[in-house]
Design an enzyme around this catalytic site. Structure first.
Site, short mmCIF file in Angstrom:
data_model
loop_
_atom_site.label_atom_id
_atom_site.label_comp_id
_atom_site.label_asym_id
_atom_site.label_seq_id
_atom_site.Cartn_x
_atom_site.Cartn_y
_atom_site.Cartn_z
N ASP A 1 0.83 -1.20 0.00
CA ASP A 1 0.00 0.00 0.00
C ASP A 1 0.87 1.25 0.00
OD1 ASP A 1 -2.34 -1.49 0.12
OD2 ASP A 1 -2.30 -1.56 2.31
N TYR B 1 5.77 -8.87 8.56
CA TYR B 1 5.36 -7.47 8.66
C TYR B 1 5.46 -6.99 10.10
CZ TYR B 1 3.18 -8.20 4.07
OH TYR B 1 2.94 -8.49 2.75
N ASP C 1 -7.37 1.64 7.54
CA ASP C 1 -6.11 2.23 7.98
C ASP C 1 -6.34 3.73 8.21
OD1 ASP C 1 -5.60 3.80 5.57
OD2 ASP C 1 -5.02 1.93 4.60
N ARG D 1 -4.28 -5.26 7.43
CA ARG D 1 -5.29 -4.29 7.86
C ARG D 1 -6.57 -5.00 8.29
NH1 ARG D 1 -6.47 -0.36 3.31
NH2 ARG D 1 -4.25 -0.56 2.90
#
Length: 370
Positions: free
Chosen positions: A39, A67, A81, A192
């Site tokens: 993203d 991550y 987000d 997310r």
């Protein structure tokens, strides 16, 4: 050198395709790709594939990614987000006794093989359109499209909380609590969505605040180059001008020799495959499509493929919805990287039960290049 991979560290505020555009000007090569979209708000490892390197992506399907994520509790947004519009904000006075143990319990179900519904703000295609295109245009996603968005199976190897803290101040994108966690998971996992699901379990809502991909298979944050490093070096050696525009306006196929210091070979990330070595004569035959008999090669290393989940638990593509997450590649258990005796990487071959030989799957050289 024509083919290879550069492990780029993507900065925040830039799309993955933006990185590709900038790398085109650095390398002067049109055919570039990457191994997995990040993203715009996210940072981290983004391997850039050069020329025939774009053909190896399917071999990396089983690579796990790691991550580092921070989420805020108490708010939800339309994009899951902090870049999105706030759609709900909880009265966190009701959650003043929330503890790290509560958060750990909420995360407890996110291990192993799980079902995950792709977010409405994602690159999943439905009837040829990416879902985020509806969001950008302000359109509502038609109900008949929503019905086609099915849960996908993804795999979470490990998830651990690194930090649980209460914020001193609150605003529209700053909830009462922040949670930082590290997760190692399969391709296709939406971090997310994990944040939102945990917020739903806790009852206060949550949204992702930051995301960094620290590893993707063999590529790590430690062996990545920032885009700034690469472009600055290209300017120093005369490939880019003072304004970071390419000196050579014509696209070519060769990677500039001065940029080869950043490049690794196509075989570098294919760690699960075995290795077989052949002489020059067999190498030429392999390039031409001949099968390789086991007496015609030397097996240097056996394949290291291991099932991370029970294959029988995986849904087929037909009932997994579009762009399913984790995939099963049984042929990889008998896959080999083929090398010439001098170390030149030729391609990938799989064992054939029919011929009892190694049969080329993809060849990365032409005969004139031997």
């Amino acid at each position: 050198m024509k083919d290879g991979i550069i492990n780029v560290y993507k900065p925040a505020g830039m799309t993955s395709n933006d990185v590709i555009y900038k790398m085109r000007s650095v390398l002067g090569i049109r055919k570039l790709g990457h191994t997995g979209t990040l993203d715009p708000m996210a940072t981290g490892v983004l391997p850039v594939l050069i020329n025939r390197g774009t053909r190896i992506t399917e071999y990396l399907d089983l690579d796990l990614k790691t991550y580092l994520c921070t989420m805020v509790l108490g708010i939800t947004t339309d994009t899951q987000d902090i870049t999105g519009n706030v759609i709900s904000k909880a009265d966190m006075d009701k959650f003043s006794n929330l503890s790290e143990k509560d958060v750990e319990e909420a995360f407890s179900g996110f291990h192993g093989l799980i079902d995950q519904l792709p977010p409405m703000y994602s690159a999943v295609r439905v009837n040829g359109r990416k879902l985020y295109e509806f969001m950008h245009s302000g359109e509502e996603i038609p109900e008949e499209f929503r019905e086609k968005i099915k849960p996908r199976q993804v795999y979470i190897k490990d998830l651990k909380i690194l930090r649980f803290a209460q914020n001193d101040t609150q605003n529209e994108t700053n909830g009462s609590f922040e949670v930082t966690f590290e997760v190692t998971c399969s391709k296709g996992t939406y971090i997310r969505t994990i944040c939102q699901d945990v917020g739903d379990i806790l009852g206060c809502g949550a949204t992702m605040k930051s995301l960094e991909r620290t590893a993707s298979g063999a590529f790590t944050k430690e062996n990545a180059y920032t885009l700034e490093e690469i472009r600055e070096y290209a300017k120093e050696v005369g490939i880019l001008d003072e304004n970071y525009y390419s000196i050579n306006k014509v696209f070519a196929e060769e990677i500039p020799e001065k940029m080869e210091k950043f490049v690794v070979g196509l075989d570098y990330p294919m760690t699960i495959f075995g290795e077989a070595v052949v002489d020059n004569e067999i190498a030429r035959k392999f390039i031409d499509g001949w099968h390789i008999g086991y007496r015609e090669c030397r097996i240097k290393k056996k394949p290291e493929y291991e099932d991370i989940v029970d294959p029988s638990a995986l849904r087929t593509h037909e009932n997994a919805g579009s762009n399913p997450g984790i995939k099963y590649h049984p042929e990889y258990k008998k896959g080999y990287k083929i090398y010439r005796e001098d170390g030149l990487f030729l391609g990938v071959a799989f064992h054939s039960n029919k011929y009892h030989k190694l049969v080329a799957d993809k060849v990365f050289l032409r005969a004139e290049e031997l």
